[in-house]
Write a protein that holds these residues in place. Sequence first.
Motif, PDB file in Angstrom:
ATOM      1  N   LEU A  78       0.906  -1.192   0.236  1.00  7.62           N
ATOM      2  CA  LEU A  78      -0.011  -0.035  -0.019  1.00  7.62           C
ATOM      3  C   LEU A  78       0.885   1.299  -0.004  1.00  7.62           C
ATOM      4  O   LEU A  78       0.502   2.084  -0.633  1.00  7.62           O
ATOM      5  CB  LEU A  78      -0.963  -0.082   1.077  1.00  7.62           C
ATOM      6  N   TYR A  79       1.911   1.061   0.621  1.00  8.33           N
ATOM      7  CA  TYR A  79       2.851   2.462   0.750  1.00  8.33           C
ATOM      8  C   TYR A  79       3.220   2.685  -0.676  1.00  8.33           C
ATOM      9  O   TYR A  79       3.572   3.616  -1.026  1.00  8.33           O
ATOM     10  CB  TYR A  79       4.185   1.957   1.547  1.00  8.33           C
ATOM     11  N   CYS A  80       3.843   1.733  -1.483  1.00  4.94           N
ATOM     12  CA  CYS A  80       4.389   1.794  -2.954  1.00  4.94           C
ATOM     13  C   CYS A  80       3.190   2.215  -3.800  1.00  4.94           C
ATOM     14  O   CYS A  80       3.410   3.250  -4.637  1.00  4.94           O
ATOM     15  CB  CYS A  80       4.989   0.535  -3.378  1.00  4.94           C
ATOM     16  N   LEU A  81       2.185   1.811  -3.699  1.00  2.66           N
ATOM     17  CA  LEU A  81       1.026   2.217  -4.526  1.00  2.66           C
ATOM     18  C   LEU A  81       0.501   3.740  -4.188  1.00  2.66           C
ATOM     19  O   LEU A  81       0.124   4.352  -5.025  1.00  2.66           O
ATOM     20  CB  LEU A  81      -0.284   1.228  -4.399  1.00  2.66           C
ATOM     21  N   THR A  82       0.674   4.030  -3.035  1.00  2.00           N
ATOM     22  CA  THR A  82       0.122   5.564  -2.633  1.00  2.00           C
ATOM     23  C   THR A  82       1.226   6.506  -3.262  1.00  2.00           C
ATOM     24  O   THR A  82       1.057   7.460  -3.571  1.00  2.00           O
ATOM     25  CB  THR A  82       0.174   5.569  -1.184  1.00  2.00           C
ATOM     26  N   ASP A 129       2.980   8.631   5.884  1.00  2.00           N
ATOM     27  CA  ASP A 129       3.892   9.595   5.244  1.00  2.00           C
ATOM     28  C   ASP A 129       3.430   9.653   3.583  1.00  2.00           C
ATOM     29  O   ASP A 129       3.482  10.768   3.016  1.00  2.00           O
ATOM     30  CB  ASP A 129       5.307   9.213   5.504  1.00  2.00           C
ATOM     31  N   ALA A 130       3.334   8.411   3.080  1.00  2.00           N
ATOM     32  CA  ALA A 130       3.056   8.534   1.639  1.00  2.00           C
ATOM     33  C   ALA A 130       1.539   8.999   1.476  1.00  2.00           C
ATOM     34  O   ALA A 130       1.344   9.833   0.354  1.00  2.00           O
ATOM     35  CB  ALA A 130       3.186   6.924   1.005  1.00  2.00           C
ATOM     36  N   SER A 131       0.645   8.859   2.270  1.00  2.00           N
ATOM     37  CA  SER A 131      -0.767   9.423   2.238  1.00  2.00           C
ATOM     38  C   SER A 131      -0.683  10.887   2.065  1.00  2.00           C
ATOM     39  O   SER A 131      -1.147  11.529   1.285  1.00  2.00           O
ATOM     40  CB  SER A 131      -1.578   8.615   3.140  1.00  2.00           C
ATOM     41  N   LEU A 179      -9.533  11.152  -2.358  1.00  2.00           N
ATOM     42  CA  LEU A 179      -9.604  11.695  -0.917  1.00  2.00           C
ATOM     43  C   LEU A 179      -9.631  10.826   0.089  1.00  2.00           C
ATOM     44  O   LEU A 179      -9.157  10.937   1.090  1.00  2.00           O
ATOM     45  CB  LEU A 179     -10.606  12.960  -1.140  1.00  2.00           C
ATOM     46  N   GLU A 180     -10.695   9.960  -0.105  1.00  2.00           N
ATOM     47  CA  GLU A 180     -10.951   8.945   1.019  1.00  2.00           C
ATOM     48  C   GLU A 180      -9.942   7.918   1.348  1.00  2.00           C
ATOM     49  O   GLU A 180      -9.607   7.703   2.520  1.00  2.00           O
ATOM     50  CB  GLU A 180     -12.357   8.303   0.608  1.00  2.00           C
ATOM     51  N   LEU A 181      -9.168   7.692   0.376  1.00  2.00           N
ATOM     52  CA  LEU A 181      -7.878   6.652   0.596  1.00  2.00           C
ATOM     53  C   LEU A 181      -6.764   7.638   1.186  1.00  2.00           C
ATOM     54  O   LEU A 181      -6.452   6.888   2.009  1.00  2.00           O
ATOM     55  CB  LEU A 181      -7.630   6.203  -1.018  1.00  2.00           C
ATOM     56  N   GLY A 182      -6.534   8.819   0.880  1.00  3.92           N
ATOM     57  CA  GLY A 182      -5.793   9.549   1.442  1.00  3.92           C
ATOM     58  C   GLY A 182      -5.792   9.794   2.958  1.00  3.92           C
ATOM     59  O   GLY A 182      -4.970   9.705   4.028  1.00  3.92           O
ATOM     60  N   LEU A 183      -7.101  10.066   3.264  1.00  3.22           N
ATOM     61  CA  LEU A 183      -7.561  10.394   4.794  1.00  3.22           C
ATOM     62  C   LEU A 183      -7.493   9.089   5.409  1.00  3.22           C
ATOM     63  O   LEU A 183      -7.295   8.918   6.952  1.00  3.22           O
ATOM     64  CB  LEU A 183      -8.804  10.916   4.715  1.00  3.22           C
TER      65      LEU A 183
END
Length: 396
Positions: free
Chosen positions: A173-177, A221-223, A206-210
């Motif tokens: 998920l970190y790399c995908l973000t 950090d990635a988000s 936006l929902e994924l980042g939050l």
Amino acid sequence: SRSAMDSLASNDEQIVCGAAEDGLLPGEHEDDDLVANRRDFFTEADEVQDLIQRATNPDVEPRICRETCERVRAVWAQYQEQPGLLDPFLESMVEPLIGTIGKAIHINPSAPLTSLPNLHLLSSLLYMLTTVRGYKVVARCFPHEAADLEPCLEAAEAEAAAATAQTATWSTLYCLTLWLGVTLLTPFDLTSIDSGGPKGLAVRILELGLLGLQSPSRTRDASAWMLGRYFARPDTATGGTLPTLVQWTKGVWTPQLNSGTSPEEGQSPAICGNKASVAAFARCGALQAWNQTLKAAPRPALRTVWAEVLRLMFSGPGGRGDKDFGGSSVLRKLRVAVACRSGLIALPPRLAPWRYERGARSLLVNFGQQTGVGAFAASDTTSNSVQQQQQQQQQQ
């Protein structure tokens, strides 16, 4: 005394030269377990590139892929103190990893493991490279085509849903973000590349980042970095999405979250402590997101929210000001950074008096305007050149 100083200097030089010949530093012995990085070149470049090509093979067994990745990690870990030595070979190392992950995502975004069983191993290897060289430098080598935006978002959403089920694959998920943050630099409007659905691309991102801002891992950090790129887009910055981040920040900033540190009736202390830790990570993620957003978002869009953000920085999560930030040095650091960036938005823009102002293209016209001499000669020269061009066109 001068002769004594000369002899002392010569003795020091002899000691240093003798230690250099023996491969040891002054005061260092063969039995000392010291870390000394004296590399001048990425000597294992060919080996690492061959190992990466072997690991990115879709048909390789997981055991062999894991052993290969461990070897690459061991090599990269030796360059923690000198990560710049990897730069000439960075693109050749990143492209096979992110390219293999991207192919699997394009085949089946919701379940890329079906076409790439070693997805999590390759993602963890890519994450290791970001810890050595830095995620901002590594992300420059990621592809940024508009066609990658929606599959990457779908795969990140699926991975985020699986991460809530207590899985230890957060590096994927970190790399995908990070990849999603790079694809957000596409110049096209998000509505023009949206294939449809109950929610638009802007809302889903936006929902994924939050959601990622509440993570206790490096995904936070990635988000935050991804949301900074998200709000830097003209279509999202002017679309009323910044007030949504303000409301979300107020939600994690409320004193009710702090009251969860004491067990309620019928609630176990473990559950209560878990809520408190989630609230602490969410507050840290909110500060990180605002730090990135205030740095990247356009100034006109921030003029409507900077005062509210600054008020939140002064009041603190519990409304006690400095006392709410006393237990965490990270929160204090982010608080100062966000407050400074918010204050800079309030300052009026001031253009430098020495800035370059483009004048006429002709040097004669510029000289004539500045000195008042030669203006007629400049106009005559200009008219003559125009006449010559007209004569050439008539002859043709």
